[in-house]
Design a protein around this motif. Structure first.
Motif, PDB file in Angstrom:
ATOM      1  N   LEU A   1      -2.804  -1.923   2.280  1.00 51.21           N
ATOM      2  CA  LEU A   1      -2.214  -1.392   3.505  1.00 51.21           C
ATOM      3  C   LEU A   1      -0.721  -1.144   3.315  1.00 51.21           C
ATOM      4  O   LEU A   1      -0.208  -0.085   3.687  1.00 51.21           O
ATOM      5  N   ALA A   2      -0.026  -2.084   2.706  1.00 48.92           N
ATOM      6  CA  ALA A   2       1.415  -1.924   2.466  1.00 48.92           C
ATOM      7  C   ALA A   2       1.682  -0.718   1.569  1.00 48.92           C
ATOM      8  O   ALA A   2       2.594   0.072   1.841  1.00 48.92           O
ATOM      9  N   ALA A   3       0.891  -0.554   0.519  1.00 54.16           N
ATOM     10  CA  ALA A   3       1.069   0.576  -0.399  1.00 54.16           C
ATOM     11  C   ALA A   3       0.835   1.900   0.325  1.00 54.16           C
ATOM     12  O   ALA A   3       1.617   2.842   0.162  1.00 54.16           O
ATOM     13  N   LEU A   4      -0.219   1.970   1.131  1.00 55.14           N
ATOM     14  CA  LEU A   4      -0.500   3.211   1.860  1.00 55.14           C
ATOM     15  C   LEU A   4       0.643   3.561   2.815  1.00 55.14           C
ATOM     16  O   LEU A   4       1.072   4.718   2.887  1.00 55.14           O
TER      17      LEU A   4
ATOM     18  N   LYS B   1       3.078   6.841   2.547  1.00 48.44           N
ATOM     19  CA  LYS B   1       3.222   7.747   3.686  1.00 48.44           C
ATOM     20  C   LYS B   1       4.694   7.936   4.063  1.00 48.44           C
ATOM     21  O   LYS B   1       5.115   9.040   4.391  1.00 48.44           O
ATOM     22  N   ALA B   2       5.467   6.869   3.980  1.00 50.88           N
ATOM     23  CA  ALA B   2       6.892   6.931   4.314  1.00 50.88           C
ATOM     24  C   ALA B   2       7.737   7.526   3.183  1.00 50.88           C
ATOM     25  O   ALA B   2       8.937   7.747   3.351  1.00 50.88           O
ATOM     26  N   GLY B   3       7.119   7.797   2.026  1.00 55.17           N
ATOM     27  CA  GLY B   3       7.858   8.337   0.891  1.00 55.17           C
ATOM     28  C   GLY B   3       8.699   7.298   0.179  1.00 55.17           C
ATOM     29  O   GLY B   3       9.633   7.640  -0.546  1.00 55.17           O
ATOM     30  N   LYS B   4       8.374   6.028   0.365  1.00 51.98           N
ATOM     31  CA  LYS B   4       9.161   4.934  -0.221  1.00 51.98           C
ATOM     32  C   LYS B   4       8.510   4.329  -1.455  1.00 51.98           C
ATOM     33  O   LYS B   4       9.014   3.357  -1.994  1.00 51.98           O
ATOM     34  N   ARG B   5       7.401   4.880  -1.897  1.00 49.80           N
ATOM     35  CA  ARG B   5       6.701   4.313  -3.051  1.00 49.80           C
ATOM     36  C   ARG B   5       6.412   5.422  -4.060  1.00 49.80           C
ATOM     37  O   ARG B   5       5.990   6.508  -3.687  1.00 49.80           O
ATOM     38  N   ASN B   6       6.643   5.111  -5.339  1.00 50.07           N
ATOM     39  CA  ASN B   6       6.369   6.065  -6.400  1.00 50.07           C
ATOM     40  C   ASN B   6       5.760   5.341  -7.601  1.00 50.07           C
ATOM     41  O   ASN B   6       6.174   5.531  -8.738  1.00 50.07           O
ATOM     42  N   ALA B   7       4.785   4.486  -7.327  1.00 46.20           N
ATOM     43  CA  ALA B   7       4.149   3.716  -8.393  1.00 46.20           C
ATOM     44  C   ALA B   7       3.481   4.645  -9.400  1.00 46.20           C
ATOM     45  O   ALA B   7       2.748   5.553  -9.018  1.00 46.20           O
ATOM     46  N   HIS B   8       3.786   4.439 -10.664  1.00 49.78           N
ATOM     47  CA  HIS B   8       3.198   5.205 -11.770  1.00 49.78           C
ATOM     48  C   HIS B   8       3.464   6.707 -11.632  1.00 49.78           C
ATOM     49  O   HIS B   8       2.671   7.523 -12.110  1.00 49.78           O
ATOM     50  N   GLY B   9       4.540   7.079 -10.934  1.00 48.75           N
ATOM     51  CA  GLY B   9       4.884   8.490 -10.746  1.00 48.75           C
ATOM     52  C   GLY B   9       3.958   9.232  -9.791  1.00 48.75           C
ATOM     53  O   GLY B   9       3.935  10.457  -9.777  1.00 48.75           O
ATOM     54  N   MET B  10       3.211   8.499  -8.983  1.00 49.58           N
ATOM     55  CA  MET B  10       2.205   9.110  -8.106  1.00 49.58           C
ATOM     56  C   MET B  10       2.684   9.259  -6.664  1.00 49.58           C
ATOM     57  O   MET B  10       1.900   9.602  -5.777  1.00 49.58           O
ATOM     58  N   GLY B  11       3.959   9.015  -6.397  1.00 45.70           N
ATOM     59  CA  GLY B  11       4.475   9.032  -5.030  1.00 45.70           C
ATOM     60  C   GLY B  11       4.244  10.322  -4.280  1.00 45.70           C
ATOM     61  O   GLY B  11       3.731  10.322  -3.158  1.00 45.70           O
TER      62      GLY B  11
ATOM     63  N   GLY C   1      -5.800   8.033 -14.719  1.00 43.41           N
ATOM     64  CA  GLY C   1      -5.438   7.231 -15.883  1.00 43.41           C
ATOM     65  C   GLY C   1      -4.115   6.508 -15.739  1.00 43.41           C
ATOM     66  O   GLY C   1      -3.592   5.985 -16.717  1.00 43.41           O
ATOM     67  N   LYS C   2      -3.571   6.453 -14.519  1.00 42.48           N
ATOM     68  CA  LYS C   2      -2.235   5.895 -14.326  1.00 42.48           C
ATOM     69  C   LYS C   2      -2.177   4.679 -13.415  1.00 42.48           C
ATOM     70  O   LYS C   2      -1.463   3.741 -13.694  1.00 42.48           O
ATOM     71  N   SER C   3      -2.859   4.713 -12.309  1.00 42.81           N
ATOM     72  CA  SER C   3      -2.663   3.708 -11.262  1.00 42.81           C
ATOM     73  C   SER C   3      -3.331   2.376 -11.584  1.00 42.81           C
ATOM     74  O   SER C   3      -4.153   2.271 -12.493  1.00 42.81           O
TER      75      SER C   3
ATOM     76  N   GLN D   1      -1.646  12.803   0.135  1.00 47.14           N
ATOM     77  CA  GLN D   1      -2.999  12.319   0.418  1.00 47.14           C
ATOM     78  C   GLN D   1      -3.068  11.488   1.694  1.00 47.14           C
ATOM     79  O   GLN D   1      -4.078  11.499   2.390  1.00 47.14           O
ATOM     80  N   VAL D   2      -2.009  10.755   1.985  1.00 44.62           N
ATOM     81  CA  VAL D   2      -2.033   9.863   3.152  1.00 44.62           C
ATOM     82  C   VAL D   2      -1.303  10.429   4.364  1.00 44.62           C
ATOM     83  O   VAL D   2      -1.294   9.807   5.423  1.00 44.62           O
ATOM     84  N   ALA D   3      -0.737  11.598   4.227  1.00 44.10           N
ATOM     85  CA  ALA D   3       0.097  12.170   5.293  1.00 44.10           C
ATOM     86  C   ALA D   3      -0.596  12.212   6.654  1.00 44.10           C
ATOM     87  O   ALA D   3       0.039  11.960   7.680  1.00 44.10           O
TER      88      ALA D   3
END
Length: 96
Positions: A55-58, A62-72, A41-43, A78-80
């Protein structure tokens, strides 16, 4: 004989190539079978995203640089284990 060896290697590489549809199955629980759902219900709805944006988001998750909608943190886990080739295959499969 050389042609046979080349064809055998080419077939093996083809079989080892990442399968975006198979890889996306683990994403479908949250994002929907075709990327049509707001995950938890967030993304954003990912089926509307471009291949490049997915691809950029994934990569950012993976690099820990994204936290969109608190889902970082959740997405980082999930992508590790996805390779760059895996992420590209997913983006090619689901993106526009």
């Amino acid at each position: 004989m050389k042609k046979f060896a080349i064809l055998t290697v080419a077939a093996a590489v083809s079989l080892m190539a990442a399968d975006g549809a198979a890889l996306f199955k683990r994403c479908a629980g949250c994002h929907g079978a075709h990327g049509e759902k707001h995950a938890l219900g967030k993304s954003a709805i990912i089926k509307d995203m471009s291949k490049a944006d997915i691809l950029a988001a994934l990569k950012e998750y993976k690099a820990g640089k994204r936290n969109a909608h608190g889902m970082g943190a959740l997405m980082k886990g999930q992508v590790a284990n996805l390779s760059e080739e895996d992420m590209k295959a997913i983006a090619d499969y689901i993106g526009k």
